[in-house]
Design an enzyme around this catalytic site. Structure first.
Site, PDB file in Angstrom:
ATOM      1  N   SER A   1      -7.107  -5.791  -6.156  1.00  0.00           N
ATOM      2  CA  SER A   1      -8.115  -6.545  -5.564  1.00  0.00           C
ATOM      3  C   SER A   1      -9.513  -6.522  -6.204  1.00  0.00           C
ATOM      4  O   SER A   1      -9.302  -5.582  -7.426  1.00  0.00           O
ATOM      5  CB  SER A   1      -8.587  -5.766  -4.241  1.00  0.00           C
ATOM      6  OG  SER A   1      -9.221  -4.498  -4.342  1.00  0.00           O
ATOM      7  N   THR A   2     -10.366  -7.134  -5.886  1.00  0.00           N
ATOM      8  CA  THR A   2     -11.864  -7.245  -6.649  1.00  0.00           C
ATOM      9  C   THR A   2     -12.373  -5.869  -6.679  1.00  0.00           C
ATOM     10  O   THR A   2     -13.382  -5.567  -7.414  1.00  0.00           O
ATOM     11  CB  THR A   2     -12.752  -8.119  -6.215  1.00  0.00           C
ATOM     12  OG1 THR A   2     -12.848  -8.222  -4.796  1.00  0.00           O
ATOM     13  CG2 THR A   2     -12.329  -9.769  -6.396  1.00  0.00           C
TER      14      THR A   2
ATOM     15  N   ARG B   1      -5.775  -2.539   8.428  1.00  0.00           N
ATOM     16  CA  ARG B   1      -6.590  -3.475   7.972  1.00  0.00           C
ATOM     17  C   ARG B   1      -6.224  -4.593   6.929  1.00  0.00           C
ATOM     18  O   ARG B   1      -5.127  -4.509   6.259  1.00  0.00           O
ATOM     19  CB  ARG B   1      -7.846  -2.472   7.667  1.00  0.00           C
ATOM     20  CG  ARG B   1      -7.552  -1.736   6.349  1.00  0.00           C
ATOM     21  CD  ARG B   1      -8.875  -0.729   5.953  1.00  0.00           C
ATOM     22  NE  ARG B   1      -8.357  -0.080   4.791  1.00  0.00           N
ATOM     23  CZ  ARG B   1      -8.223   1.465   5.085  1.00  0.00           C
ATOM     24  NH1 ARG B   1      -8.548   1.782   6.329  1.00  0.00           N
ATOM     25  NH2 ARG B   1      -7.794   2.205   4.194  1.00  0.00           N
TER      26      ARG B   1
ATOM     27  N   ARG C   1      -0.472   9.093 -10.125  1.00  0.00           N
ATOM     28  CA  ARG C   1      -0.321   7.857  -9.314  1.00  0.00           C
ATOM     29  C   ARG C   1       0.274   6.927  -9.944  1.00  0.00           C
ATOM     30  O   ARG C   1       0.958   5.841  -9.646  1.00  0.00           O
ATOM     31  CB  ARG C   1      -1.914   7.578  -9.139  1.00  0.00           C
ATOM     32  CG  ARG C   1      -2.674   8.346  -8.087  1.00  0.00           C
ATOM     33  CD  ARG C   1      -4.166   8.195  -7.828  1.00  0.00           C
ATOM     34  NE  ARG C   1      -4.137   6.582  -7.373  1.00  0.00           N
ATOM     35  CZ  ARG C   1      -3.977   6.313  -6.332  1.00  0.00           C
ATOM     36  NH1 ARG C   1      -3.848   7.191  -5.097  1.00  0.00           N
ATOM     37  NH2 ARG C   1      -3.998   5.018  -5.625  1.00  0.00           N
TER      38      ARG C   1
ATOM     39  N   ASN D   1     -10.557  -3.020  -6.894  1.00  0.00           N
ATOM     40  CA  ASN D   1      -9.814  -2.079  -7.396  1.00  0.00           C
ATOM     41  C   ASN D   1     -10.341  -1.393  -8.752  1.00  0.00           C
ATOM     42  O   ASN D   1      -9.765  -0.630  -9.465  1.00  0.00           O
ATOM     43  CB  ASN D   1      -8.471  -2.361  -7.439  1.00  0.00           C
ATOM     44  CG  ASN D   1      -7.608  -2.038  -6.141  1.00  0.00           C
ATOM     45  OD1 ASN D   1      -6.673  -3.020  -6.000  1.00  0.00           O
ATOM     46  ND2 ASN D   1      -7.796  -1.420  -5.157  1.00  0.00           N
TER      47      ASN D   1
ATOM     48  N   GLY E   1       0.234   5.430  -4.375  1.00  0.00           N
ATOM     49  CA  GLY E   1      -0.416   6.631  -4.812  1.00  0.00           C
ATOM     50  C   GLY E   1       0.065   7.769  -3.705  1.00  0.00           C
ATOM     51  O   GLY E   1       0.394   8.898  -4.451  1.00  0.00           O
TER      52      GLY E   1
ATOM     53  N   ASP F   1       0.830  -1.179  -0.172  1.00  0.00           N
ATOM     54  CA  ASP F   1       0.020  -0.023  -0.082  1.00  0.00           C
ATOM     55  C   ASP F   1       0.942   1.394   0.046  1.00  0.00           C
ATOM     56  O   ASP F   1       2.045   1.315   0.438  1.00  0.00           O
ATOM     57  CB  ASP F   1      -1.037  -0.236   1.153  1.00  0.00           C
ATOM     58  CG  ASP F   1      -1.887   0.947   1.119  1.00  0.00           C
ATOM     59  OD1 ASP F   1      -2.269   1.524  -0.067  1.00  0.00           O
ATOM     60  OD2 ASP F   1      -2.628   1.155   2.369  1.00  0.00           O
ATOM     61  N   GLY F   2       0.329   2.429  -0.486  1.00  0.00           N
ATOM     62  CA  GLY F   2       1.025   3.668  -0.519  1.00  0.00           C
ATOM     63  C   GLY F   2       1.583   4.228  -1.918  1.00  0.00           C
ATOM     64  O   GLY F   2       2.121   5.270  -1.715  1.00  0.00           O
TER      65      GLY F   2
END
Ligand code: FPP
Length: 245
Positions: free
Chosen positions: A76-77, A198, A44, A79, A34, A31-32
């Site tokens: 992911s589904t 999360r 991005r 995204n 962007g 993650d991160g």
């Protein structure tokens, strides 16, 4: 490979040389990208390009320290909700990685496997995935790339497969064996970058007893040292699996 090595091995300066046999599988929520780009006043896309470089760096490091299974959350589904240019860029980066892997297949000990629903992917990417999975199937360490992956979809699909098979009563093992990750060890350690804490629909069944490590480092900045830090932290923990220490 690290089958017989029980304890981690450290070098003269305390650096991690090899993980122990109790750390088989590390999963990453990358993650991160962007935010990393935005902080530099860039688009991005640029964050994803640098994220792909970090991915290759970390794959190499995990191989070096004897990690047998690595899983990365690439898409992911959910995204698909992102702008088309961003989705296209991520797919293109994956294609480029597969091209590289296929061109240098003899130099890498990587068995690549895509987990997730491949149906909505482009024909070109599907072909490359099929070829890469075929060409690397006899390699040693496993790299799962979660693409169009969602844990709820995976579990739902597993249950539907079992119903279709006419199964009367389902066991936990039946479900595990019907997931994309059938036969693989569950992740021992899940690392998420960029400060969020999360799971975001990632490996929810498999993560039942995983250890979690969260870092503020943005994925494109992730280095070997950051992974080493997470692993050292993992080794400070006592895994009890619901029992007593
Ligand atoms: C999350 O960061 C990252 C993604 C949704 C894509 C991950 C893709 C890569 C690392 C590059 C391609 C992958 C491979 C395997 C070659 P974000 O964009 O949600 O970051 P933000 O939260 O800062 O916006």
């Amino acid at each position: 490979m690290n089958e017989s090595n029980e304890s981690p091995v450290y070098g003269e300066n305390g650096e991690l040389v090899k993980v122990g046999s109790d750390l088989k599988h590390i999963a990453f929520i990358m993650d991160g990208n962007g935010r990393w780009a935005k902080m530099r006043g860039k688009r991005r896309d640029y964050g994803h390009t640098e994220g792909a470089k970090a991915f290759e760096r970390i794959v190499e490091y995990c191989g070096k320290i004897g990690i047998r299974v690595m899983t990365v959350y690439a898409f992911s589904t959910e995204n698909w909700k992102r702008p088309k240019e961003e989705v296209d860029k991520i797919m293109l980066l994956l294609e480029k990685y597969l091209d590289k892997l296929l061109a240098k297949v003899s130099q890498y000990d990587i068995k690549v496997k895509f987990i997730g629903d491949k149906i909505p992917l482009s024909e070109k990417l599907k072909k490359k995935i099929a070829l890469a999975e075929k060409e690397t199937k006899n390699k040693g360490r496993l790299l799962n790339i979660a693409l169009n992956y969602g844990s709820r979809a995976e579990i739902t699909e597993a249950v539907n497969k079992l119903i279709k098979r006419g199964i009367g009563r389902v066991t936990e093992k039946d479900i595990s064996d019907a997931l994309y990750t059938a036969g693989e060890p569950d992740p021992d350690l899940i690392i998420r970058t960029a400060g969020e804490q999360r799971l975001s629909n990632f490996l929810m069944w498999q993560a039942a007893y995983s250890e979690f490590y969260f870092t503020d480092v943005l994925w494109p900045d992730m280095t070997d040292k950051d992974v080493e830090k997470a692993i050292n932290n993992y080794y400070k923990r006592t895994r009890r699996y619901g029992g007593l220490a």
